[in-house]
Design a protein around this motif. Structure first.
Motif, short mmCIF file in Angstrom:
data_model
loop_
_atom_site.label_atom_id
_atom_site.label_comp_id
_atom_site.label_asym_id
_atom_site.label_seq_id
_atom_site.Cartn_x
_atom_site.Cartn_y
_atom_site.Cartn_z
N THR A 134 0.86 -1.17 0.00
CA THR A 134 0.00 0.00 0.00
C THR A 134 0.90 1.23 0.00
O THR A 134 1.83 1.31 0.80
N VAL A 135 0.63 2.18 -0.90
CA VAL A 135 1.44 3.39 -1.01
C VAL A 135 0.62 4.57 -0.52
O VAL A 135 -0.52 4.78 -0.96
N THR A 136 1.17 5.33 0.40
CA THR A 136 0.46 6.46 0.98
C THR A 136 1.24 7.75 0.78
O THR A 136 2.47 7.74 0.69
N LEU A 137 0.51 8.87 0.73
CA LEU A 137 1.12 10.18 0.60
C LEU A 137 0.67 11.05 1.76
O LEU A 137 -0.52 11.25 1.99
N TRP A 138 1.63 11.53 2.52
CA TRP A 138 1.38 12.34 3.70
C TRP A 138 1.83 13.78 3.46
O TRP A 138 2.90 14.00 2.92
N ARG A 139 1.01 14.73 3.89
CA ARG A 139 1.35 16.15 3.76
C ARG A 139 1.64 16.75 5.11
O ARG A 139 0.95 16.45 6.10
N ARG A 140 2.67 17.56 5.17
CA ARG A 140 2.97 18.24 6.43
C ARG A 140 1.86 19.21 6.77
O ARG A 140 1.38 19.98 5.93
N LEU A 141 1.44 19.19 8.03
CA LEU A 141 0.34 20.02 8.49
C LEU A 141 0.85 20.85 9.67
O LEU A 141 0.90 20.38 10.81
N GLY A 142 1.27 22.07 9.43
CA GLY A 142 1.80 22.90 10.49
C GLY A 142 3.16 22.43 10.96
O GLY A 142 3.91 21.79 10.24
N ALA A 143 3.45 22.73 12.22
CA ALA A 143 4.78 22.46 12.75
C ALA A 143 4.92 21.07 13.35
O ALA A 143 6.05 20.59 13.50
N ASP A 144 3.80 20.43 13.68
CA ASP A 144 3.96 19.21 14.46
C ASP A 144 3.09 18.03 14.01
O ASP A 144 3.02 17.01 14.70
N ARG A 145 2.45 18.12 12.83
CA ARG A 145 1.58 17.03 12.39
C ARG A 145 1.77 16.74 10.91
O ARG A 145 2.22 17.59 10.13
N ILE A 146 1.41 15.53 10.51
CA ILE A 146 1.28 15.17 9.10
C ILE A 146 -0.11 14.56 8.91
O ILE A 146 -0.68 13.99 9.85
N LEU A 168 -0.96 12.29 12.23
CA LEU A 168 0.05 11.72 13.09
C LEU A 168 1.01 12.80 13.57
O LEU A 168 1.21 13.80 12.89
N PRO A 169 1.63 12.58 14.72
CA PRO A 169 2.72 13.47 15.14
C PRO A 169 3.82 13.46 14.08
O PRO A 169 4.11 12.43 13.48
N ILE A 170 4.47 14.58 13.89
CA ILE A 170 5.41 14.73 12.79
C ILE A 170 6.63 13.82 12.92
O ILE A 170 7.26 13.48 11.91
N LEU A 171 6.96 13.38 14.13
CA LEU A 171 8.12 12.53 14.31
C LEU A 171 7.77 11.04 14.38
O LEU A 171 8.64 10.21 14.61
N ILE A 245 10.80 19.52 3.24
CA ILE A 245 9.89 18.39 3.14
C ILE A 245 8.45 18.89 3.20
O ILE A 245 8.03 19.45 4.22
N ALA A 246 7.70 18.71 2.12
CA ALA A 246 6.29 19.11 2.08
C ALA A 246 5.39 17.90 2.18
O ALA A 246 4.30 17.97 2.75
#
Length: 282
Positions: A134-146, A168-171, A245-246
């Motif tokens: 399964t291939v997923t694409l995640w976008r950065r959302l603000g400073a601490d989430r994707i 999810l948390p960005i880390l 990283i976007a």
């Protein structure tokens, strides 16, 4: 995660083209002249592109030549050139041609982000089918989430299904290791952020940092069941024109289903996909 066939986890045809040329010279009688010159190979190339775009289905060179009444040899050579220029895709297995994503780059400034995500889907689908993941694409959302914005599953009976919209948390996860390598956090800041994460199975900060450094060296990161029980994820960064990283593109699969060499090959494929997505999304 559920044990079903789908396993849910939290990570345009034209007939003529012409080139107009205006002459600065005068013809006898003192009148200005405009001459229109049709460059046949260019016209045929445009006809082929329009045909492939309108049909929306892969076609063999012989069929394209017949439909457009182009000499087969000429048609084949034009198609080879269009493939080399990345505006037509060639499937070596079926010997067919289809409109390529390079066409999108010609009108890049007119495409909205939503349309860009639609253009990314075929690339993701190809990788999902090739590797059975399964291939997923995640976008950065603000400073601490994707946030998960797109997901493509393999056509196999058993696959991991991930719904769009989850955050999810960005880390966290494989994507998190990529961000950790690029955010410029101090050791203390990283420790504070890490201690707030909740993992499916224990991982120490020291082990996490080693994986962050490894991701920095090879250009892709992995999470071997720490984020979600029984699930392995491999991710690579999709950077914008400022090299930030976007997005991240990630593959998820059943943990323990592949050997080390297979994981490495998939990691390199994900990294290559990320580079291709950069040309589509930005």
């Amino acid at each position: 995660m559920t044990t079903k066939k789908n396993i849910a986890a939290s990570e345009s045809v034209g007939t003529r083209a012409s080139v107009a040329r205006r002459s600065a010279d005068r013809v006898p009688g003192g009148r200005g002249a405009t001459s229109a010159v049709t460059v046949k190979p260019v016209a045929n190339a445009i006809r082929i592109l329009r045909y492939l775009t309108h049909t929306g289905a892969p076609e063999r060179a012989a069929d394209i030549a017949r439909h457009l009444s182009i000499n087969p040899s000429t048609c084949f050579n034009i198609l080879r050139t269009l493939v080399a220029e990345d505006v037509v895709d060639f499937n070596a297995l079926s010997k067919t041609y289809s409109a390529g994503l390079g066409l999108a780059r010609l009108v890049e400034q007119l495409v909205t982000q939503g349309q860009r995500l639609q253009l990314a889907a075929p690339l993701m689908q190809d990788l999902a089918a090739e590797f059975g993941v399964t291939v997923t694409l995640w976008r950065r959302l603000g400073a601490d989430r994707i946030v998960l914005v797109s997901s493509e599953s393999s056509p196999t009976d058993l696959h991991i299904d991930m719904p769009a919209g989850q955050r999810l948390p960005i880390l966290m996860g494989a994507s998190g290791r990529l961000f950790a390598a690029r955010l410029g956090l101090t050791d203390e800041q990283l420790r504070e952020e890490f201690e707030q994460l909740r993992w499916a199975r224990p991982i120490s900060l020291e082990a996490y940092v080693r994986e962050v450094n490894r991701a920095r060296r090879r250009g892709w990161a992995s999470d071997d069941g720490y984020f979600a029980t029984g699930v392995m994820a491999i991710a690579a960064a999709v950077c914008d024109k400022s090299d930030n990283i976007a997005f991240t593109v990630s593959t998820v699969m059943i943990r323990g289903d592949r050997g080390e060499a297979q994981v490495d090959a998939l990691g390199e494929a994900v990294r290559d996909l990320a580079h291709r997505l950069e040309s589509v999304l930005f």
